[in-house]
Design a protein around this motif. Structure first.
Motif, PDB file in Angstrom:
ATOM      1  N   UNK A 143       0.840  -1.203   0.000  1.00 11.54           N
ATOM      2  CA  UNK A 143       0.000   0.000   0.000  1.00 11.54           C
ATOM      3  C   UNK A 143       0.873   1.250   0.000  1.00 11.54           C
ATOM      4  N   UNK A 144       1.945   1.234   0.779  1.00 17.71           N
ATOM      5  CA  UNK A 144       2.868   2.365   0.799  1.00 17.71           C
ATOM      6  C   UNK A 144       3.577   2.517  -0.547  1.00 17.71           C
ATOM      7  N   UNK A 145       3.993   1.410  -1.118  1.00 17.71           N
ATOM      8  CA  UNK A 145       4.670   1.458  -2.416  1.00 17.71           C
ATOM      9  C   UNK A 145       3.764   2.026  -3.505  1.00 17.71           C
ATOM     10  N   UNK A 146       2.564   1.495  -3.615  1.00 18.37           N
ATOM     11  CA  UNK A 146       1.679   1.931  -4.694  1.00 18.37           C
ATOM     12  C   UNK A 146       1.140   3.344  -4.443  1.00 18.37           C
ATOM     13  N   UNK A 147       1.010   3.747  -3.183  1.00 18.16           N
ATOM     14  CA  UNK A 147       0.582   5.117  -2.891  1.00 18.16           C
ATOM     15  C   UNK A 147       1.633   6.122  -3.326  1.00 18.16           C
ATOM     16  N   UNK A 148       2.901   5.743  -3.236  1.00 21.61           N
ATOM     17  CA  UNK A 148       3.990   6.651  -3.575  1.00 21.61           C
ATOM     18  C   UNK A 148       4.508   6.503  -4.995  1.00 21.61           C
ATOM     19  N   UNK A 149       4.383   5.294  -5.571  1.00 17.55           N
ATOM     20  CA  UNK A 149       4.955   5.039  -6.887  1.00 17.55           C
ATOM     21  C   UNK A 149       3.953   4.524  -7.917  1.00 17.55           C
ATOM     22  N   UNK A 150       2.744   4.193  -7.537  1.00 15.43           N
ATOM     23  CA  UNK A 150       1.781   3.685  -8.499  1.00 15.43           C
ATOM     24  C   UNK A 150       1.995   2.215  -8.779  1.00 15.43           C
ATOM     25  N   UNK A 151       2.091   1.837 -10.052  1.00 16.43           N
ATOM     26  CA  UNK A 151       2.271   0.433 -10.434  1.00 16.43           C
ATOM     27  C   UNK A 151       3.705  -0.012 -10.138  1.00 16.43           C
ATOM     28  N   UNK A 152       3.825  -1.071  -9.375  1.00 17.13           N
ATOM     29  CA  UNK A 152       5.134  -1.610  -8.986  1.00 17.13           C
ATOM     30  C   UNK A 152       5.113  -3.131  -9.165  1.00 17.13           C
ATOM     31  N   UNK A 153       6.262  -3.769  -9.196  1.00 19.49           N
ATOM     32  CA  UNK A 153       6.286  -5.236  -9.274  1.00 19.49           C
ATOM     33  C   UNK A 153       5.599  -5.864  -8.070  1.00 19.49           C
ATOM     34  N   UNK A 154       4.792  -6.873  -8.306  1.00 16.00           N
ATOM     35  CA  UNK A 154       4.053  -7.563  -7.249  1.00 16.00           C
ATOM     36  C   UNK A 154       4.744  -8.891  -6.982  1.00 16.00           C
ATOM     37  N   UNK A 155       5.559  -8.935  -5.953  1.00 23.16           N
ATOM     38  CA  UNK A 155       6.351 -10.120  -5.624  1.00 23.16           C
ATOM     39  C   UNK A 155       5.717 -10.837  -4.438  1.00 23.16           C
ATOM     40  N   UNK A 156       5.188 -12.011  -4.672  1.00 26.27           N
ATOM     41  CA  UNK A 156       4.491 -12.766  -3.638  1.00 26.27           C
ATOM     42  C   UNK A 156       5.249 -14.017  -3.224  1.00 26.27           C
TER      43      UNK A 156
END
Length: 524
Positions: A143-156
């Motif tokens: 949530x912090x990543x996408x709030x600050x950078x938008x689309x990011x790699x989703x590593x699960x």
């Protein structure tokens, strides 16, 4: 992105800014396949996931200071005119790199724990609790990543080899879908808020409240999924209906508690915990030292006071609102060795623009020794007042129309802000919002109330962005430049630098170099 090699597991349980409840000692190297067996090992691994929150690049400093510059404040440190806090920076800025990297490090730690926790020899109840906390924290870091950078790699899955670096950014809606899945699952697994004696652990109240925040973000820019207002209302209402949480009658005491290590989980639901450890600054943060009332008086507690306020923010408070003179200092300190206070006098422009964001004041800090650059003051990630305001905002957008409970929620926050909930208080009249406000006027009232109540808590920039008014609000500050004395007009650099691209930060150069599939944000 910073590569996290699974063989260096021992680094995972070395803590900086670790929560008070996680006082586990680092262990020697052990292969991951042989780890995560005992309760101590699993708990230590979980501590490593929590540890990210207190890092300097997270809530140790950047997320509430440089990365939350808004219409309320300006940065009084940079002499170069170049910094992410000024929205004038290079994509190689080290702060960008550090925050991006530390959040992915937390995600990797959570993935490692989630992949192996079922092999542990611990009770089902504990395993569920720890799994829920890890799931939630992974989602929160996304949530912090996408709030600050938008689309990011989703590593699960955790990183298995140094070469696992190339990964396309996921679609925004897919990242949020995963966040919702993880947090919803966590809500059924984590413990009740009353099970803990501190606010450092993720509880059901924490998950419900942050789910309300996530859904409000999804309802706003850039997704604008209006169906999410109902979800935000649902989760906020669960916190309210629990019947445990309530506002502390004294607004100032909420923040004194953070400095005094007093845990009032009825109000302050989730906090990043910092602590003093044998003279080491390793467990401390910058809350109250980079912001706070600026002073060189080490007896009070040294503070740079580098988060200066904008006069329009000061002027926005209503007459009698006690939050103004707590959020913004109305006094400064005598020089050392004296510890007295000197109240500001007059209304000169220089006085306003030299005031600081002062919610956390080191004079209240309880610690065996006050460090110059760091403090032991906790930082709030979720407060009950925020939950009340989120419910009111979501309810106001309900297709069925706003309920009376929405107005009650906002008015409770306002009543406390004007001191009406204090024991023996003579109530200030006309504090409640006017009745009969339409949807637009009520929303504007909530936007103001969130600014008064939650200023400097790392939320303002993101609120303005999700409401779709960030650019116009920031550029609107330029009209106030003449109200500042010449020595303080540099504080308007942020407003002058702001561009449409600044609703997101640039993807760090290091990630673009290492990850050949990564895409840079628009405008960079």
């Amino acid at each position: 992105m910073k590569k996290i090699i699974i063989g260096t597991l021992s680094a995972m349980i070395l803590f900086s800014g670790c929560s008070n409840f996680l006082k586990e000692d680092p262990t020697d190297f052990v292969a991951p396949v042989n780890y995560y067996k005992t309760e101590k090992e699993v708990f230590s691994a979980l501590a490593g996931v929590y540890d990210i929150l207190g890092n300097r690049a997270a809530y140790g400093r950047y997320l509430f200071f440089e990365m939350d510059m808004s219409d309320q404040c300006y940065m009084a440190l940079s002499s170069t005119g170049q910094d992410i806090a000024l929205y004038n920076y290079d994509i190689g800025d080290q702060k960008l790199v550090d925050t991006w990297s530390i959040l992915y490090q937390g995600i990797n730690r959570a993935n490692m724990l989630l992949e192996r926790i079922d092999q542990s020899d611990i009770s089902e109840t504990l395993r569920d609790n720890y799994k829920g906390e890890a799931l939630f924290l992974r989602a929160y870091y996304y949530f912090l990543l996408t709030s600050n950078w938008g689309s990011v790699p989703l590593r699960l899955q955790s990183t298995k080899t140094p070469g696992e670096v190339d990964m396309k950014p996921a679609k925004l809606k897919d990242i949020y879908a995963q966040i919702i899945v993880d947090m919803t699952s966590a809500a059924d697994l984590v413990g009740d808020v009353t099970a803990y004696k501190n606010a450092g652990r993720v509880s059901k109240s924490t998950v419900w409240g942050i789910l309300a925040r996530v859904n409000l973000k999804m309802a706003g820019a850039p997704l604008r999924d209006k169906s999410r207002y109902a979800e935000a209302k649902k989760w906020a209402e669960k916190v309210i209906n629990l019947g445990y949480h309530t506002l502390n009658p004294d607004y100032t005491q909420v923040f004194k508690n953070h400095a005094q290590k007093v845990y009032d989980t009825k109000e302050s639901i989730w906090e990043v915990e910092f602590s003093y450890m044998s003279g080491s600054q390793y467990e401390e943060g910058n809350v109250g030292s980079i912001n706070g009332i600026g002073t060189s008086n080490k007896l009070v507690g040294y503070s740079y006071g580098a988060q200066k306020i904008m006069k329009p923010y000061y002027d926005s408070f209503g007459v009698g609102d006690l939050r103004r003179d707590w959020n913004i200092n109305d006094y400064y300190y005598e020089n050392e060795p004296a510890t007295g206070r000197i109240v500001y006098a007059g209304n000169a422009a220089a006085i306003f623009y030299n005031r600081s964001a002062s919610k956390w004041r080191r004079e209240y800090e309880i610690t065996p020794q006050k460090s110059v650059n760091t403090t032991t003051i906790n930082f709030p990630l979720l407060r009950y007042a925020d939950v009340l305001l989120m419910f009111a905002e979501a309810d106001n957008m309900s297709p069925e129309g706003r309920s009376s409970q929405a107005e009650w929620c906002v008015n409770q926050v306002r009543q406390r802000g004007f001191g009406n909930l204090l024991p023996g208080a003579v109530p200030t009249a006309n504090v409640d919002l006017p009745t009969g406000l339409d949807v637009v006027d009520f929303q504007e009232a909530i936007q103001k109330e969130r600014s008064f109540e939650l200023g400097f808590e790392g939320l303002r920039r993101h609120d303005l962005i999700r409401w779709g008014i960030f650019l116009q609000t920031m550029q609107g500050l330029k009209s106030y430049k003449a109200s500042a004395a010449a020595d303080y007009q540099y504080g308007f650099r942020t407003a002058e630098n702001i561009k449409p691209r600044d609703t997101l930060f640039a993807v760090p150069r290091s990630e673009m170099v290492v990850n050949k599939l990564m895409e840079q944000n628009s405008g960079w």
